[in-house]
Scaffold this motif. Structure first.
Motif, short mmCIF file in Angstrom:
data_model
loop_
_atom_site.label_atom_id
_atom_site.label_comp_id
_atom_site.label_asym_id
_atom_site.label_seq_id
_atom_site.Cartn_x
_atom_site.Cartn_y
_atom_site.Cartn_z
N THR A 24 0.85 -1.18 0.00
CA THR A 24 0.00 0.00 0.00
C THR A 24 0.89 1.24 0.00
O THR A 24 2.09 1.16 0.31
CB THR A 24 -0.90 0.03 1.24
N ASP A 25 0.32 2.38 -0.31
CA ASP A 25 1.09 3.62 -0.27
C ASP A 25 1.61 3.88 1.14
O ASP A 25 2.73 4.37 1.31
CB ASP A 25 0.24 4.79 -0.75
N GLU A 26 0.82 3.55 2.13
CA GLU A 26 1.24 3.71 3.53
C GLU A 26 2.49 2.87 3.80
O GLU A 26 3.46 3.33 4.41
CB GLU A 26 0.10 3.29 4.46
N GLU A 27 2.49 1.62 3.34
CA GLU A 27 3.63 0.72 3.54
C GLU A 27 4.87 1.20 2.77
O GLU A 27 5.99 1.09 3.25
CB GLU A 27 3.27 -0.71 3.12
N ALA A 51 5.56 4.33 1.97
CA ALA A 51 6.06 5.52 2.68
C ALA A 51 6.89 5.09 3.89
O ALA A 51 7.98 5.62 4.12
CB ALA A 51 4.90 6.41 3.11
N LYS A 52 6.39 4.14 4.62
CA LYS A 52 7.12 3.64 5.80
C LYS A 52 8.45 3.01 5.37
O LYS A 52 9.48 3.20 6.00
CB LYS A 52 6.26 2.62 6.54
N ARG A 102 6.59 10.14 5.32
CA ARG A 102 5.16 10.11 5.61
C ARG A 102 4.38 9.84 4.33
O ARG A 102 4.86 10.09 3.23
CB ARG A 102 4.72 11.46 6.20
N ARG A 103 3.18 9.39 4.51
CA ARG A 103 2.30 9.11 3.37
C ARG A 103 2.09 10.38 2.55
O ARG A 103 2.06 10.36 1.33
CB ARG A 103 0.98 8.54 3.89
N SER A 104 1.93 11.52 3.22
CA SER A 104 1.71 12.79 2.51
C SER A 104 2.93 13.15 1.64
O SER A 104 2.77 13.72 0.56
CB SER A 104 1.41 13.92 3.49
N LEU A 136 4.92 10.94 0.19
CA LEU A 136 4.81 10.05 -0.98
C LEU A 136 3.76 10.59 -1.95
O LEU A 136 3.99 10.59 -3.17
CB LEU A 136 4.45 8.62 -0.54
N ASP A 137 2.65 11.08 -1.42
CA ASP A 137 1.62 11.67 -2.29
C ASP A 137 2.17 12.85 -3.06
O ASP A 137 1.88 13.02 -4.26
CB ASP A 137 0.40 12.09 -1.47
#
Length: 163
Positions: free
Chosen positions: A37-40, A42-43, A48-50, A52-53
């Motif tokens: 996932t995008d969250e994973e 980013a980690k 942070r996820r933001s 990556l966005d």
């Protein structure tokens, strides 16, 4: 251009993907693999996820994603695709053989024009054949095709009913 730059360019080490820092490169790779996932992701790149966005909306990052995709496809599939093209050189269809030869020549850089005399002749032959078929069908519908066998068939049916 420096000597080292020319050498890098020959092996495909220039361009937007190679201009990114290691974290962004890793993000591009993980996004391409499409397993996290995008969250994973980013980690995984310690952001942070933001962040990556934001990267995903950056034109250079997008260009890097396109370049990476092309590099992977080239590395993983180019030789298989070329082998398949070589096999198609023995196809029964003249058009398939011709298109295959043109594709191989273009891939090798030996040909860049979209048109060749042979291809033009083949296209003309195909267009003429299609026009002949269309003309025959139109004549068939309007009754202009008075072939002996179809006339006899119609007359035989007509004569049989009259008797």
């Amino acid at each position: 251009m420096k000597k080292s730059s020319k050498k890098l360019d020959k092996i495909g080490q220039l361009g937007p993907f190679f201009e990114l820092d290691k974290r962004r490169q890793k993000a591009v790779i993980l996004l391409f693999e499409d397993e996290l996932t995008d969250e994973e992701i980013a980690k995984n790149v310690q952001r942070r996820r933001s962040t990556l966005d934001n990267w995903k909306n950056d034109d250079k990052f997008k260009a890097a994603q396109e370049q990476y995709k092309k590099l992977v496809v080239k590395k993983d599939f180019e030789s298989k695709a070329l082998r398949e093209l070589v096999n198609l050189l023995n196809a029964k269809s003249e058009m398939v053989r011709l298109q295959t030869a043109i594709t191989i020549l273009k891939m090798s850089g030996m040909m860049s024009d979209n048109s060749t005399p042979e291809l033009d002749k083949a296209k003309v032959r195909k267009a003429n054949a299609e026009a002949d078929i269309a003309r025959w069908r139109a004549d068939e519908l309007t009754g202009k095709n008075k072939a002996d066998d179809s006339t006899v068939l119609v007359n035989d049916i007509g004569d049989a009913e009259d008797e």
